[in-house]
Design a protein around this motif. Sequence first.
Motif, short mmCIF file in Angstrom:
data_model
loop_
_atom_site.label_atom_id
_atom_site.label_comp_id
_atom_site.label_asym_id
_atom_site.label_seq_id
_atom_site.Cartn_x
_atom_site.Cartn_y
_atom_site.Cartn_z
N GLY A 251 -115.42 -17.04 7.53
CA GLY A 251 -114.89 -16.02 6.63
C GLY A 251 -115.87 -15.74 5.52
O GLY A 251 -116.65 -16.61 5.12
N THR A 252 -115.88 -14.53 5.04
CA THR A 252 -116.80 -14.14 3.96
C THR A 252 -116.00 -13.55 2.80
O THR A 252 -114.87 -13.08 2.98
CB THR A 252 -117.82 -13.11 4.45
N GLU A 253 -116.62 -13.56 1.64
CA GLU A 253 -115.97 -12.97 0.48
C GLU A 253 -115.77 -11.48 0.67
O GLU A 253 -114.74 -10.92 0.26
CB GLU A 253 -116.79 -13.25 -0.78
N ASP A 254 -116.75 -10.81 1.28
CA ASP A 254 -116.62 -9.38 1.51
C ASP A 254 -115.44 -9.07 2.43
O ASP A 254 -114.69 -8.10 2.20
CB ASP A 254 -117.91 -8.83 2.13
N ALA A 255 -115.27 -9.88 3.49
CA ALA A 255 -114.15 -9.65 4.40
C ALA A 255 -112.82 -9.86 3.68
O ALA A 255 -111.87 -9.09 3.87
CB ALA A 255 -114.26 -10.59 5.61
N TYR A 256 -112.76 -10.88 2.84
CA TYR A 256 -111.53 -11.14 2.10
C TYR A 256 -111.22 -10.00 1.13
O TYR A 256 -110.08 -9.55 1.03
CB TYR A 256 -111.64 -12.46 1.35
N ARG A 257 -112.24 -9.53 0.41
CA ARG A 257 -112.02 -8.45 -0.54
C ARG A 257 -111.58 -7.17 0.18
O ARG A 257 -110.73 -6.41 -0.33
CB ARG A 257 -113.28 -8.21 -1.36
N ALA A 258 -112.16 -6.91 1.35
CA ALA A 258 -111.77 -5.72 2.11
C ALA A 258 -110.31 -5.82 2.55
O ALA A 258 -109.56 -4.83 2.48
CB ALA A 258 -112.68 -5.57 3.33
N LEU A 259 -109.88 -7.01 2.99
CA LEU A 259 -108.49 -7.18 3.39
C LEU A 259 -107.54 -7.10 2.19
O LEU A 259 -106.42 -6.59 2.30
CB LEU A 259 -108.31 -8.52 4.10
N THR A 260 -107.99 -7.61 1.05
CA THR A 260 -107.17 -7.54 -0.15
C THR A 260 -106.94 -6.09 -0.55
O THR A 260 -105.82 -5.68 -0.87
CB THR A 260 -107.85 -8.29 -1.31
N GLU A 261 -108.01 -5.30 -0.53
CA GLU A 261 -107.88 -3.88 -0.85
C GLU A 261 -106.99 -3.17 0.16
O GLU A 261 -106.16 -2.32 -0.20
CB GLU A 261 -109.27 -3.24 -0.88
N LEU A 262 -107.15 -3.53 1.44
CA LEU A 262 -106.33 -2.90 2.47
C LEU A 262 -104.85 -3.24 2.26
O LEU A 262 -103.98 -2.37 2.37
CB LEU A 262 -106.78 -3.36 3.86
N GLU A 263 -104.57 -4.49 1.96
CA GLU A 263 -103.17 -4.87 1.76
C GLU A 263 -102.56 -4.13 0.57
O GLU A 263 -101.41 -3.68 0.62
CB GLU A 263 -103.05 -6.38 1.55
N ASN A 264 -103.34 -3.98 -0.50
CA ASN A 264 -102.84 -3.24 -1.67
C ASN A 264 -102.56 -1.78 -1.31
O ASN A 264 -101.56 -1.20 -1.76
CB ASN A 264 -103.86 -3.32 -2.80
N ARG A 265 -103.43 -1.19 -0.50
CA ARG A 265 -103.21 0.21 -0.09
C ARG A 265 -101.98 0.32 0.81
O ARG A 265 -101.21 1.28 0.70
CB ARG A 265 -104.45 0.72 0.64
N VAL A 266 -101.81 -0.66 1.72
CA VAL A 266 -100.64 -0.65 2.60
C VAL A 266 -99.35 -0.74 1.78
O VAL A 266 -98.36 -0.06 2.06
CB VAL A 266 -100.73 -1.81 3.61
N ARG A 267 -99.36 -1.55 0.76
CA ARG A 267 -98.16 -1.71 -0.09
C ARG A 267 -97.83 -0.42 -0.83
O ARG A 267 -96.65 -0.15 -1.12
CB ARG A 267 -98.38 -2.86 -1.07
N ARG A 268 -98.85 0.38 -1.16
CA ARG A 268 -98.61 1.63 -1.89
C ARG A 268 -98.30 2.81 -0.96
O ARG A 268 -97.71 3.80 -1.39
CB ARG A 268 -99.83 1.98 -2.75
N GLU A 269 -98.75 2.71 0.29
CA GLU A 269 -98.66 3.86 1.21
C GLU A 269 -97.22 4.11 1.65
O GLU A 269 -96.47 3.19 1.97
CB GLU A 269 -99.53 3.59 2.44
N ARG A 270 -96.86 5.37 1.66
CA ARG A 270 -95.53 5.77 2.16
C ARG A 270 -95.63 6.07 3.65
O ARG A 270 -96.56 6.73 4.09
CB ARG A 270 -95.03 7.00 1.40
N PRO A 271 -94.68 5.60 4.44
CA PRO A 271 -94.75 5.83 5.88
C PRO A 271 -94.57 7.29 6.25
O PRO A 271 -93.85 8.03 5.58
CB PRO A 271 -93.60 4.98 6.43
N ALA A 272 -95.27 7.69 7.29
CA ALA A 272 -95.12 9.07 7.79
C ALA A 272 -93.84 9.17 8.60
O ALA A 272 -93.32 8.19 9.13
CB ALA A 272 -96.33 9.42 8.66
N LEU A 273 -93.31 10.37 8.69
CA LEU A 273 -92.13 10.63 9.51
C LEU A 273 -92.58 10.86 10.94
O LEU A 273 -93.21 11.88 11.26
CB LEU A 273 -91.37 11.86 8.98
N VAL A 274 -92.32 9.89 11.79
CA VAL A 274 -92.75 9.98 13.18
C VAL A 274 -92.02 11.11 13.88
O VAL A 274 -90.79 11.24 13.81
CB VAL A 274 -92.48 8.65 13.92
N GLY A 275 -92.80 11.99 14.53
CA GLY A 275 -92.21 13.11 15.26
C GLY A 275 -91.98 14.34 14.41
O GLY A 275 -91.51 15.35 14.92
N ALA A 276 -92.31 14.24 13.09
CA ALA A 276 -92.08 15.40 12.24
C ALA A 276 -93.15 16.44 12.49
O ALA A 276 -94.28 16.09 12.79
CB ALA A 276 -92.10 14.97 10.77
#
Length: 211
Positions: A186-211
């Motif tokens: 594991g690398t610090e860069d990989a961890y930071r990238a996953l941390t940023e991704l998790e924060n974005r996932v927590r903020r992201e609103r789900p799309a309406l499937v089929g809309a």
Amino acid sequence: MVTFRLIDVPVDLDRDTARAQAAQELSDPRYRAAQPGLLERVGRWLGELFGKLLDSLSGVPGGPLGLLLVLALLIVLAVVVRLRIGPVGRARQQAGQVFEGRRRSAGEYRRAAEEAAARGQFADAVRERFRALVRGLEERALLDHRSGRTADEAAAEAGVLLPDLAADLTSGARRFDDVHYGGRPGTEDAYRALTELENRVRRERPALVGA
């Protein structure tokens, strides 16, 4: 461990005896425990192979020795099949799963990741951060609580509901697999990238499937 007693196989075998031996071996309950599709394919293939070999050896001098060699080949194939559908095979199927042992909350995984990163243990930090991501999606009911889900499956399912993050989720799953199952450090860069991704996932609103 599978053990076969070759000394119990008679030296003088005719076609009927050899076919009976093959049928008895393939009727083992452990084969029936396998998925029907796999059992059917393997049984059909072995039966065709065995029949062809018997036909080719029926008129050849030294037939009993040839039949004994065929039975030895059948035993080897049986060992291979049992390894595929037995404990070893099941262990392979379990490889790639995101969660192991007791399932914790997203916050617990997140804290474990932060503590591991603070110690410089970035392989553990990467694992726990990705688990926090997936567990957070389950807590938001964007993913169902399903045991045995792999990182790739989690990324693919989440990517349908969070299409703007689909590519990043796939990359995150690859980082998890590389560290946890691929043996890469594991690398610090990989961890930071996953941390940023998790924060974005927590903020992201789900799309309406089929809309």
